[in-house]
Write a protein that holds these residues in place. Sequence first.
Motif, PDB file in Angstrom:
ATOM      1  N   PHE A   5       0.814  -1.216   0.000  1.00 55.80           N
ATOM      2  CA  PHE A   5       0.000   0.000   0.000  1.00 55.80           C
ATOM      3  C   PHE A   5       0.848   1.265   0.000  1.00 55.80           C
ATOM      4  O   PHE A   5       0.326   2.369  -0.176  1.00 55.80           O
ATOM      5  CB  PHE A   5      -0.965   0.007   1.197  1.00 55.80           C
ATOM      6  CG  PHE A   5      -2.281  -0.639   0.908  1.00 55.80           C
ATOM      7  CD1 PHE A   5      -3.200  -0.046   0.059  1.00 55.80           C
ATOM      8  CD2 PHE A   5      -2.611  -1.855   1.479  1.00 55.80           C
ATOM      9  CE1 PHE A   5      -4.420  -0.648  -0.212  1.00 55.80           C
ATOM     10  CE2 PHE A   5      -3.820  -2.476   1.223  1.00 55.80           C
ATOM     11  CZ  PHE A   5      -4.737  -1.867   0.372  1.00 55.80           C
ATOM     12  N   GLN A   6       2.159   1.118   0.192  1.00 55.89           N
ATOM     13  CA  GLN A   6       3.034   2.283   0.087  1.00 55.89           C
ATOM     14  C   GLN A   6       3.211   2.719  -1.369  1.00 55.89           C
ATOM     15  O   GLN A   6       3.643   3.838  -1.643  1.00 55.89           O
ATOM     16  CB  GLN A   6       4.386   1.983   0.741  1.00 55.89           C
ATOM     17  CG  GLN A   6       4.299   1.864   2.258  1.00 55.89           C
ATOM     18  CD  GLN A   6       5.634   1.581   2.918  1.00 55.89           C
ATOM     19  OE1 GLN A   6       6.682   1.626   2.282  1.00 55.89           O
ATOM     20  NE2 GLN A   6       5.605   1.282   4.207  1.00 55.89           N
ATOM     21  N   PHE A   7       2.888   1.812  -2.296  1.00 56.98           N
ATOM     22  CA  PHE A   7       2.818   2.219  -3.698  1.00 56.98           C
ATOM     23  C   PHE A   7       1.504   2.978  -3.885  1.00 56.98           C
ATOM     24  O   PHE A   7       0.438   2.432  -3.615  1.00 56.98           O
ATOM     25  CB  PHE A   7       2.846   0.984  -4.612  1.00 56.98           C
ATOM     26  CG  PHE A   7       4.151   0.244  -4.616  1.00 56.98           C
ATOM     27  CD1 PHE A   7       5.159   0.606  -5.497  1.00 56.98           C
ATOM     28  CD2 PHE A   7       4.366  -0.817  -3.745  1.00 56.98           C
ATOM     29  CE1 PHE A   7       6.369  -0.078  -5.516  1.00 56.98           C
ATOM     30  CE2 PHE A   7       5.567  -1.508  -3.755  1.00 56.98           C
ATOM     31  CZ  PHE A   7       6.576  -1.137  -4.638  1.00 56.98           C
ATOM     32  N   PRO A   8       1.555   4.218  -4.339  1.00 58.12           N
ATOM     33  CA  PRO A   8       0.342   5.045  -4.378  1.00 58.12           C
ATOM     34  C   PRO A   8      -0.728   4.537  -5.328  1.00 58.12           C
ATOM     35  O   PRO A   8      -1.887   4.952  -5.229  1.00 58.12           O
ATOM     36  CB  PRO A   8       0.873   6.415  -4.837  1.00 58.12           C
ATOM     37  CG  PRO A   8       2.157   6.110  -5.541  1.00 58.12           C
ATOM     38  CD  PRO A   8       2.742   4.930  -4.831  1.00 58.12           C
ATOM     39  N   PHE A   9      -0.361   3.638  -6.223  1.00 49.29           N
ATOM     40  CA  PHE A   9      -1.327   3.149  -7.205  1.00 49.29           C
ATOM     41  C   PHE A   9      -2.016   1.860  -6.764  1.00 49.29           C
ATOM     42  O   PHE A   9      -2.858   1.332  -7.475  1.00 49.29           O
ATOM     43  CB  PHE A   9      -0.649   2.925  -8.562  1.00 49.29           C
ATOM     44  CG  PHE A   9       0.675   2.202  -8.474  1.00 49.29           C
ATOM     45  CD1 PHE A   9       0.737   0.835  -8.268  1.00 49.29           C
ATOM     46  CD2 PHE A   9       1.864   2.912  -8.585  1.00 49.29           C
ATOM     47  CE1 PHE A   9       1.946   0.176  -8.179  1.00 49.29           C
ATOM     48  CE2 PHE A   9       3.084   2.260  -8.507  1.00 49.29           C
ATOM     49  CZ  PHE A   9       3.128   0.884  -8.303  1.00 49.29           C
ATOM     50  N   VAL A  10      -1.672   1.320  -5.592  1.00 43.56           N
ATOM     51  CA  VAL A  10      -2.294   0.083  -5.109  1.00 43.56           C
ATOM     52  C   VAL A  10      -3.608   0.411  -4.398  1.00 43.56           C
ATOM     53  O   VAL A  10      -3.643   1.205  -3.457  1.00 43.56           O
ATOM     54  CB  VAL A  10      -1.354  -0.694  -4.165  1.00 43.56           C
ATOM     55  CG1 VAL A  10      -2.092  -1.854  -3.503  1.00 43.56           C
ATOM     56  CG2 VAL A  10      -0.155  -1.227  -4.955  1.00 43.56           C
ATOM     57  N   LYS A  11      -4.684  -0.233  -4.847  1.00 38.10           N
ATOM     58  CA  LYS A  11      -6.023   0.043  -4.320  1.00 38.10           C
ATOM     59  C   LYS A  11      -6.532  -1.069  -3.414  1.00 38.10           C
ATOM     60  O   LYS A  11      -7.265  -0.820  -2.456  1.00 38.10           O
ATOM     61  CB  LYS A  11      -6.980   0.234  -5.498  1.00 38.10           C
ATOM     62  CG  LYS A  11      -8.403   0.579  -5.130  1.00 38.10           C
ATOM     63  CD  LYS A  11      -9.234   0.770  -6.397  1.00 38.10           C
ATOM     64  CE  LYS A  11     -10.674   1.128  -6.079  1.00 38.10           C
ATOM     65  NZ  LYS A  11     -11.479   1.323  -7.321  1.00 38.10           N
ATOM     66  N   ARG A  12      -6.169  -2.334  -3.729  1.00 40.83           N
ATOM     67  CA  ARG A  12      -6.686  -3.478  -2.990  1.00 40.83           C
ATOM     68  C   ARG A  12      -5.680  -4.619  -3.078  1.00 40.83           C
ATOM     69  O   ARG A  12      -5.034  -4.818  -4.115  1.00 40.83           O
ATOM     70  CB  ARG A  12      -8.020  -3.925  -3.600  1.00 40.83           C
ATOM     71  CG  ARG A  12      -8.685  -5.120  -2.941  1.00 40.83           C
ATOM     72  CD  ARG A  12      -9.813  -5.669  -3.817  1.00 40.83           C
ATOM     73  NE  ARG A  12     -10.842  -4.692  -4.118  1.00 40.83           N
ATOM     74  CZ  ARG A  12     -12.018  -4.624  -3.537  1.00 40.83           C
ATOM     75  NH1 ARG A  12     -12.343  -5.505  -2.621  1.00 40.83           N
ATOM     76  NH2 ARG A  12     -12.898  -3.715  -3.881  1.00 40.83           N
ATOM     77  N   VAL A  13      -5.529  -5.366  -1.976  1.00 43.18           N
ATOM     78  CA  VAL A  13      -4.601  -6.504  -1.943  1.00 43.18           C
ATOM     79  C   VAL A  13      -5.352  -7.731  -1.449  1.00 43.18           C
ATOM     80  O   VAL A  13      -5.988  -7.695  -0.389  1.00 43.18           O
ATOM     81  CB  VAL A  13      -3.391  -6.222  -1.019  1.00 43.18           C
ATOM     82  CG1 VAL A  13      -2.476  -7.447  -0.938  1.00 43.18           C
ATOM     83  CG2 VAL A  13      -2.605  -5.010  -1.507  1.00 43.18           C
ATOM     84  N   PHE A  14      -5.284  -8.801  -2.224  1.00 47.52           N
ATOM     85  CA  PHE A  14      -5.919 -10.060  -1.853  1.00 47.52           C
ATOM     86  C   PHE A  14      -4.868 -11.157  -1.900  1.00 47.52           C
ATOM     87  O   PHE A  14      -4.162 -11.313  -2.897  1.00 47.52           O
ATOM     88  CB  PHE A  14      -7.061 -10.387  -2.824  1.00 47.52           C
ATOM     89  CG  PHE A  14      -7.707 -11.726  -2.589  1.00 47.52           C
ATOM     90  CD1 PHE A  14      -8.572 -11.910  -1.520  1.00 47.52           C
ATOM     91  CD2 PHE A  14      -7.450 -12.802  -3.427  1.00 47.52           C
ATOM     92  CE1 PHE A  14      -9.177 -13.148  -1.297  1.00 47.52           C
ATOM     93  CE2 PHE A  14      -8.045 -14.043  -3.218  1.00 47.52           C
ATOM     94  CZ  PHE A  14      -8.911 -14.207  -2.139  1.00 47.52           C
ATOM     95  N   ILE A  15      -4.746 -11.926  -0.798  1.00 43.31           N
ATOM     96  CA  ILE A  15      -3.724 -12.967  -0.695  1.00 43.31           C
ATOM     97  C   ILE A  15      -4.390 -14.303  -0.425  1.00 43.31           C
ATOM     98  O   ILE A  15      -5.226 -14.422   0.479  1.00 43.31           O
ATOM     99  CB  ILE A  15      -2.722 -12.653   0.433  1.00 43.31           C
ATOM    100  CG1 ILE A  15      -2.117 -11.256   0.244  1.00 43.31           C
ATOM    101  CG2 ILE A  15      -1.597 -13.703   0.474  1.00 43.31           C
ATOM    102  CD1 ILE A  15      -1.265 -10.793   1.416  1.00 43.31           C
ATOM    103  N   GLN A  16      -4.025 -15.305  -1.205  1.00 40.10           N
ATOM    104  CA  GLN A  16      -4.550 -16.656  -1.002  1.00 40.10           C
ATOM    105  C   GLN A  16      -3.587 -17.665  -1.614  1.00 40.10           C
ATOM    106  O   GLN A  16      -2.977 -17.396  -2.650  1.00 40.10           O
ATOM    107  CB  GLN A  16      -5.924 -16.810  -1.643  1.00 40.10           C
ATOM    108  CG  GLN A  16      -6.497 -18.222  -1.479  1.00 40.10           C
ATOM    109  CD  GLN A  16      -7.940 -18.319  -1.927  1.00 40.10           C
ATOM    110  OE1 GLN A  16      -8.778 -17.562  -1.490  1.00 40.10           O
ATOM    111  NE2 GLN A  16      -8.229 -19.254  -2.810  1.00 40.10           N
ATOM    112  N   SER A  17      -3.460 -18.800  -0.965  1.00 34.66           N
ATOM    113  CA  SER A  17      -2.679 -19.901  -1.506  1.00 34.66           C
ATOM    114  C   SER A  17      -1.283 -19.441  -1.919  1.00 34.66           C
ATOM    115  O   SER A  17      -0.500 -19.007  -1.081  1.00 34.66           O
ATOM    116  CB  SER A  17      -3.447 -20.523  -2.680  1.00 34.66           C
ATOM    117  OG  SER A  17      -2.787 -21.647  -3.186  1.00 34.66           O
ATOM    118  N   ASN A  18      -0.983 -19.466  -3.208  1.00 33.20           N
ATOM    119  CA  ASN A  18       0.348 -19.092  -3.679  1.00 33.20           C
ATOM    120  C   ASN A  18       0.322 -17.830  -4.536  1.00 33.20           C
ATOM    121  O   ASN A  18       1.178 -17.645  -5.413  1.00 33.20           O
ATOM    122  CB  ASN A  18       0.965 -20.239  -4.499  1.00 33.20           C
ATOM    123  CG  ASN A  18       0.233 -20.464  -5.811  1.00 33.20           C
ATOM    124  OD1 ASN A  18      -0.995 -20.322  -5.885  1.00 33.20           O
ATOM    125  ND2 ASN A  18       0.964 -20.811  -6.851  1.00 33.20           N
TER     126      ASN A  18
END
Length: 207
Positions: free
Chosen positions: A54-67
């Motif tokens: 989220f320190q990248f100003p262009f990142v809006k949403r992060v989803f993490i699963q599995s690999n």
Amino acid sequence: MNIQDIPYIIYAEETPNPSSVKFVANKLLLVSGASAEYLSPSETIDAPIAQKLFQFPFVKRVFIQSNYITITKQDALEWEEIRDELRVFITEYLNKGNSIINKLPEQKVAKDSSFKETVSINTQHTAPGNDVENKIIEVLEQYIRPAVEQDGGLITFKELKDGVVTVQMRGSCSGCPSSTMTLKAGIEALLKRLLPDDVKEVVSEAV
């Protein structure tokens, strides 16, 4: 060689959502059945990698699963301008041995057949309530969820009420222009064909 000694390799994969790209690793990032989604920096206190992303100003949403990590960007930039930067950052971050997630977020999680597997990993599932719900969950798990996960997303069943099935969609599926078509032409059509007396409509609930 121990799998822990194998360096992380990350490659970027497009998704049906033009705003989201799936960054796939050659090793698991989270234990099977676990997932985490972050919509703002304030939610990332227990997720160091999401905090950094989220320190990248262009990142809006992060989803993490599995690999994999699915990142949804702001509209101001094109993926050609930022994709490699994110891929290199994730690769270097993981290969330095930095933490991924220290504690999974407590989210409003829909119920699905992974309830027994994931309840011990800090989720809030409710066990399936009846045979019709069990059948709906079985159909979603067998026919829908693998394809959705392949596209960097996640679908879970929330409830059945008066013939209306409510599902929750995360990752690349959230806000995807084609998700409505997928919902109606794919999921709804399949459930109505398999359970014609029980399912009248399928709707998606924002998470």
